[in-house]
Design a protein around this motif. Structure first.
Motif, mmCIF file in Angstrom:
data_model
loop_
_atom_site.group_PDB
_atom_site.id
_atom_site.type_symbol
_atom_site.label_atom_id
_atom_site.label_comp_id
_atom_site.label_asym_id
_atom_site.label_seq_id
_atom_site.Cartn_x
_atom_site.Cartn_y
_atom_site.Cartn_z
ATOM 1 N N HIS A 7 0.866 -1.179 -0.009
ATOM 2 C CA HIS A 7 0.025 -0.049 -0.082
ATOM 3 C C HIS A 7 0.846 1.211 -0.062
ATOM 4 O O HIS A 7 1.948 1.168 0.272
ATOM 5 C CB HIS A 7 -0.840 -0.301 1.244
ATOM 6 N N GLY A 8 0.219 2.429 -0.348
ATOM 7 C CA GLY A 8 0.870 3.498 -0.272
ATOM 8 C C GLY A 8 -0.244 4.593 0.607
ATOM 9 O O GLY A 8 -1.343 4.325 0.659
ATOM 10 N N ASN A 9 0.323 5.712 1.312
ATOM 11 C CA ASN A 9 -0.504 6.470 2.038
ATOM 12 C C ASN A 9 -0.505 7.833 1.698
ATOM 13 O O ASN A 9 0.730 8.269 1.756
ATOM 14 C CB ASN A 9 0.066 6.255 3.622
ATOM 15 N N LEU A 10 -1.491 8.571 1.227
ATOM 16 C CA LEU A 10 -1.404 9.945 0.707
ATOM 17 C C LEU A 10 -2.613 10.781 1.850
ATOM 18 O O LEU A 10 -3.373 10.282 2.284
ATOM 19 C CB LEU A 10 -2.300 9.967 -0.567
ATOM 20 N N THR A 11 -2.004 12.016 1.925
ATOM 21 C CA THR A 11 -2.704 12.808 2.760
ATOM 22 C C THR A 11 -3.581 13.594 1.780
ATOM 23 O O THR A 11 -2.949 14.079 0.783
ATOM 24 C CB THR A 11 -1.981 13.868 3.399
ATOM 25 N N VAL A 12 -4.947 13.670 1.858
ATOM 26 C CA VAL A 12 -5.731 14.335 1.146
ATOM 27 C C VAL A 12 -6.708 15.129 1.676
ATOM 28 O O VAL A 12 -6.866 15.058 2.966
ATOM 29 C CB VAL A 12 -6.536 13.106 0.076
#
Length: 127
Positions: A7-12
């Protein structure tokens, strides 16, 4: 030994809204949503083996600089699809503008930016 990206983790700004268009465009599913680090909120969206974690902190967000000139910046996320044309149509329906179309070895690709400025590369390989 085999390794794969899990997985990757993005701030949105809005994890639910981002998950909604990701499920529409890439035919993914929401795998989990709930409380996260520091009073934030996260939605996991993807397929059965990998996903993107969409994180919103409790504090208001700030925009960053151009990712290609920022150390540790996220430049783009590459998504492989079977049908590039159908995916591009869904990207347009979601309100995003595909650009930088190219044929290259071993396939074809285009890019688009989402509402938070995250760049996505969509690629289909020749089989």
């Amino acid at each position: 030994m085999t390794s794969e990206l899990e997985h990757g983790n993005l701030t949105v700004t809005d994890p639910d809204a981002t998950a909604a268009w990701l499920t529409q465009v890439f035919e993914w599913q929401v795998r989990w949503s709930g409380p996260a680090l520091g009073g934030g909120y996260t939605v996991h969206v993807g397929n059965g083996s990998d996903y993107l974690a969409l994180y919103r902190p409790a504090e208001p967000l700030r925009s960053g600089n151009d990712s290609y000139t920022q150390l540790g910046g996220l430049n783009h996320i590459g998504i492989r699809v079977d049908d590039l044309d159908a995916t591009e149509a869904r990207v347009r329906t979601a309100g995003f503008a595909p650009h930088s179309h190219a044929d290259y070895e071993p396939g074809k690709r285009f890019y688009f930016h989402d509402a938070d400025g995250v760049e996505f590369e969509v690629v289909a390989y020749d089989d």
